[in-house]
Design a protein around this motif. Structure first.
Motif, short mmCIF file in Angstrom:
data_model
loop_
_atom_site.label_atom_id
_atom_site.label_comp_id
_atom_site.label_asym_id
_atom_site.label_seq_id
_atom_site.Cartn_x
_atom_site.Cartn_y
_atom_site.Cartn_z
N HIS A 142 2.04 9.56 -5.40
CA HIS A 142 1.59 8.20 -5.68
C HIS A 142 2.38 7.68 -6.88
O HIS A 142 2.23 8.18 -7.99
CB HIS A 142 0.09 8.23 -5.97
CG HIS A 142 -0.47 6.90 -6.32
ND1 HIS A 142 -0.62 5.89 -5.41
CD2 HIS A 142 -0.93 6.42 -7.50
CE1 HIS A 142 -1.15 4.84 -6.00
NE2 HIS A 142 -1.34 5.15 -7.27
N VAL A 143 3.22 6.66 -6.65
CA VAL A 143 4.00 6.05 -7.73
C VAL A 143 3.37 4.71 -8.05
O VAL A 143 3.34 3.82 -7.22
CB VAL A 143 5.47 5.86 -7.33
CG1 VAL A 143 6.24 5.20 -8.45
CG2 VAL A 143 6.10 7.17 -6.95
N SER A 144 2.86 4.58 -9.26
CA SER A 144 2.23 3.33 -9.65
C SER A 144 2.07 3.30 -11.15
O SER A 144 2.25 4.30 -11.84
CB SER A 144 0.88 3.17 -8.97
OG SER A 144 0.35 1.90 -9.25
N ALA A 145 1.74 2.12 -11.65
CA ALA A 145 1.40 1.93 -13.05
C ALA A 145 0.28 0.89 -13.09
O ALA A 145 0.17 0.08 -12.17
CB ALA A 145 2.61 1.45 -13.84
N PRO A 146 -0.55 0.91 -14.11
CA PRO A 146 -1.60 -0.11 -14.20
C PRO A 146 -1.00 -1.53 -14.24
O PRO A 146 0.07 -1.75 -14.82
CB PRO A 146 -2.31 0.22 -15.51
CG PRO A 146 -2.00 1.65 -15.76
CD PRO A 146 -0.65 1.89 -15.18
#
Length: 131
Positions: free
Chosen positions: A39-43
């Motif tokens: 899972h590649v994400s940032a807030p």
């Protein structure tokens, strides 16, 4: 042109829409790099903060336009866009690699994302700086 409050409000509204569009683009691009195992994400607020730095550099370009008219404005806008592009690429690359370190990742796909992210900084800065 002449200064009008309506012109400022309109430009501020379009700048906020441009900022939101860039936040959504970066978020969607990071999510598109995700796989079932990674899972590649940032807030969203972090992404908003990263993309919001462009306003500082655009403000410097507009200040250069007011102080030294002519080519200094274009040089300041080009410098600001290049600085923003380098900052965004390094920041997003750090997000991608922090996730890839744990799961193993094919790094060829994200290069196109980073190239597009760097390329869109130039029209955004030119448009925002054309007050």
């Amino acid at each position: 042109g002449t200064f009008t409050p309506e012109g400022v409000a309109l430009h501020a509204w379009w700048a906020a829409c441009c900022w939101l569009a860039e936040v959504v683009f970066v978020w969607a691009a990071l999510r598109s790099l995700s796989t079932a195992s990674m899972h590649v994400s940032a807030p969203l607020l972090d992404i908003g903060a990263y993309t919001g730095y462009m306003f500082v550099l655009v403000s410097l370009g507009v200040g250069a336009k007011l102080l030294v008219p002519g080519w200094a404005h274009y040089a300041a806008v080009a410098w600001g866009a290049l600085s923003s592009a380098v900052f965004m690429v390094k920041t997003v690359k750090r997000i991608i690699f922090s996730e890839a370190r744990h799961h193993g990742f094919d790094s060829n796909r994200h290069n196109y994302l980073l190239l597009i992210l760097a390329a869109i900084q130039f029209p955004i800065h030119i448009w925002l700086g054309s007050v």
